[in-house]
Design a protein around this motif. Structure first.
Motif, short mmCIF file in Angstrom:
data_model
loop_
_atom_site.label_atom_id
_atom_site.label_comp_id
_atom_site.label_asym_id
_atom_site.label_seq_id
_atom_site.Cartn_x
_atom_site.Cartn_y
_atom_site.Cartn_z
N THR A 188 1.23 -31.78 64.31
CA THR A 188 0.55 -32.98 63.80
C THR A 188 0.73 -33.02 62.29
OG1 THR A 188 -1.10 -32.99 65.55
CG2 THR A 188 -1.66 -34.15 63.51
N LEU A 189 1.19 -34.13 61.81
CA LEU A 189 1.42 -34.31 60.38
C LEU A 189 0.10 -34.56 59.67
CD1 LEU A 189 3.71 -34.53 58.26
CD2 LEU A 189 3.85 -36.96 58.81
N GLN A 190 -0.25 -33.67 58.73
CA GLN A 190 -1.50 -33.81 57.98
C GLN A 190 -1.29 -34.51 56.64
OE1 GLN A 190 -4.28 -33.09 59.38
NE2 GLN A 190 -3.54 -31.95 61.14
N THR A 191 -0.20 -34.17 55.97
CA THR A 191 0.11 -34.75 54.66
C THR A 191 1.61 -34.96 54.55
OG1 THR A 191 -1.75 -33.59 53.61
CG2 THR A 191 -0.02 -34.41 52.15
N LEU A 192 2.01 -36.09 54.01
CA LEU A 192 3.42 -36.36 53.76
C LEU A 192 3.52 -37.14 52.45
CD1 LEU A 192 6.41 -36.31 54.59
CD2 LEU A 192 6.00 -38.37 55.95
N LYS A 193 4.06 -36.49 51.43
CA LYS A 193 4.14 -37.11 50.11
C LYS A 193 5.55 -36.95 49.54
CE LYS A 193 -0.71 -36.37 48.75
NZ LYS A 193 -1.06 -37.76 48.46
N THR A 194 5.85 -37.76 48.55
CA THR A 194 7.09 -37.61 47.80
C THR A 194 6.77 -37.57 46.31
OG1 THR A 194 7.53 -39.98 47.59
CG2 THR A 194 8.42 -38.87 49.54
N PHE A 195 7.61 -36.91 45.57
CA PHE A 195 7.53 -36.97 44.11
C PHE A 195 8.93 -36.77 43.56
CE2 PHE A 195 6.90 -32.50 45.17
CZ PHE A 195 7.64 -31.81 44.23
N LYS A 196 9.13 -37.30 42.37
CA LYS A 196 10.46 -37.23 41.75
C LYS A 196 10.45 -36.25 40.59
CE LYS A 196 12.01 -41.86 43.05
NZ LYS A 196 12.59 -43.14 42.59
N ILE A 197 11.62 -35.71 40.34
CA ILE A 197 11.78 -34.78 39.23
C ILE A 197 13.18 -34.95 38.66
CG2 ILE A 197 12.59 -32.86 40.67
CD1 ILE A 197 10.86 -31.00 38.94
N GLY A 198 13.27 -35.01 37.34
CA GLY A 198 14.56 -35.21 36.70
C GLY A 198 15.51 -34.04 36.92
N TRP A 199 16.79 -34.34 36.96
CA TRP A 199 17.78 -33.27 37.16
C TRP A 199 17.69 -32.22 36.05
CZ3 TRP A 199 23.19 -34.98 39.33
CH2 TRP A 199 23.00 -35.68 40.53
N ASP A 200 17.26 -32.63 34.87
CA ASP A 200 17.15 -31.67 33.77
C ASP A 200 15.70 -31.31 33.48
OD1 ASP A 200 16.51 -34.16 32.79
OD2 ASP A 200 17.46 -33.85 30.85
N ALA A 201 14.84 -31.39 34.49
CA ALA A 201 13.44 -31.00 34.32
C ALA A 201 13.38 -29.56 33.82
CB ALA A 201 12.70 -31.12 35.65
N ASN A 202 12.44 -29.28 32.93
CA ASN A 202 12.21 -27.98 32.31
C ASN A 202 13.00 -27.78 31.03
OD1 ASN A 202 11.06 -27.01 35.08
ND2 ASN A 202 10.60 -25.38 33.65
N LEU A 203 14.16 -28.44 30.89
CA LEU A 203 14.97 -28.21 29.70
C LEU A 203 14.22 -28.63 28.45
CD1 LEU A 203 17.65 -27.35 28.43
CD2 LEU A 203 18.49 -29.67 28.77
N GLN A 204 13.63 -29.84 28.45
CA GLN A 204 12.92 -30.32 27.28
C GLN A 204 11.71 -29.43 26.98
OE1 GLN A 204 13.76 -32.73 25.28
NE2 GLN A 204 15.18 -34.06 26.37
#
Length: 365
Positions: free
Chosen positions: A278-294
């Motif tokens: 049974t699916l309780q939570t289904l979410k999406t989020f985006k992250i930049g390809w260069d996340a963490n570099l900055q």
């Protein structure tokens, strides 16, 4: 060569190793932490009298991220147990799973310091072991695991689709993954392989999970209209190298990446069709390809060249072993040098982001 024999992140602790080039994956793990705490309360509340919680991390890979996952889960369960006034502080048995070629030793060498830190944290006894094997099949006895975790692994297929040729002619000629210009049959072949693998994955975990157990999966997905992928850019570089005689055209035509980035609706539909969870939570989020570099470089301005090189390093750490098996080690430096330059150009005109899918499911009785 079978996919499971060559599919693994780049081992060791060298400059191009996965252990030293997985900051983006760590950021994803940390970003899911709050959702973990929110969704684990009900599971922990049902296991008040459990003396030992058995937890498996599927596709753990190599390096410190595997221990970040363990630490997060231990801290979360300890906090929830305190909030619920549990009389028993459970011990933890962690199983680290990945394919047979994974560099487990790099993780194991980190364990003495990790165990010392956990003893200082006083969040429960912890025991860690390796469980090599494909998660597209059984890994544990029936009703054995209380909690399954997997991050950035389930989008990998057990193999590239087999139905990518017609009359011995490659349907995906010149490409290594499906794109906007691919024939519909290429997408269909990839989806069928994902459907087969994902349903087998769910069936296997259903058998292994305890009745009140839970599973959390985080993996790469896509929006219906978004076909920008790391594989697509690798394919563009390889086509350049074919034209210059650096890579054999036949090898490019016959190679297809064993990954599939599903849409949210495809995932939801397959979970409902398979019926084990049974699916309780289904979410999406985006992250930049260069996340963490900055975040990591604060002393001077980060330009597109640096961003391209940063992205190329972690993409190389993930995909190089697979590419070496197909195209040979001697072209890797040139391939990823060109990849960095192409990314630097793309990032100037496009917003390159990964779509991440995170879901929590509970076992159906």
């Amino acid at each position: 060569m079978a996919t499971e024999q060559v599919l693994h992140m780049k081992g060791g602790v060298g400059e191009t190793s996965y252990a030293n080039n997985s900051l983006l994956q760590k950021k994803v793990i940390l970003q899911v932490k709050t959702l973990l705490e929110e969704n684990m309360i009900s599971m922990v509340s049902k296991k008040m009298n459990i003396y030992c919680l058995r937890i498996a991390d599927l596709g753990c890979s190599s390096g410190p991220n595997a221990l970040t996952v363990i630490s997060n889960i231990m801290n979360i369960i300890h906090k929830i147990s305190l909030d619920l006034n549990h009389a028993i502080t459970p011990a933890f048995q962690f199983y680290l799973n990945d394919l047979y070629g994974n560099d487990f030793n790099t993780i194991f060498k980190l364990l003495p310091d990790f165990y010392q830190q956990k003893r200082r944290d006083n969040v429960g006894e912890c025991f860690i072991s390796g469980t090599p094997g494909s998660f597209y099949g059984r890994l544990f006895p029936n009703n054995h695991i209380d909690f399954f975790h997997s991050s950035y692994s389930v989008h990998w297929l057990s193999q590239a689709p087999k139905d990518l040729a017609k009359n011995a002619e490659p349907l995906n000629k010149g490409d290594i993954y499906f794109s906007k210009t691919s024939p519909p049959s290429v997408y269909e072949a990839y989806y069928k392989q994902f459907e087969k693998d994902f349903k087998y994955f769910l069936k296997s975990r259903f058998e292994e999970l305890t009745l009140d157990g839970m599973m959390v999966l985080t993996f790469l997905g896509r929006e219906t209209s978004n076909f920008n992928t790391a594989q697509g850019v690798i394919g563009m570089v390889l086509k350049e190298m074919v034209k210059e005689g650096l890579v054999e055209e036949e090898k490019l035509d016959l190679f297809d990446f064993p990954v599939y980035y599903p849409t949210v609706e495809e995932v939801r539909q397959l979970i409902e069709e398979e019926g084990s969870f049974t699916l309780q939570t289904l979410k999406t989020f985006k992250i930049g390809w260069d996340a963490n570099l900055q975040e990591d470089i604060v002393d001077y301005v980060v330009d597109s060249k640096m961003r391209g090189e940063f992205i190329a390093k972690y993409i190389r750490a993930v995909y190089e072993p697979l590419l070496i098996a197909e195209f040979g080690e001697n072209v890797m430096d040139e391939l990823f040098s060109r990849y960095a330059k192409m990314i630097a150009e793309l990032i100037e005109i496009e917003n390159l982001e990964f779509t991440n899918i995170v879901l929590f499911v509970t076992k159906n009785s």
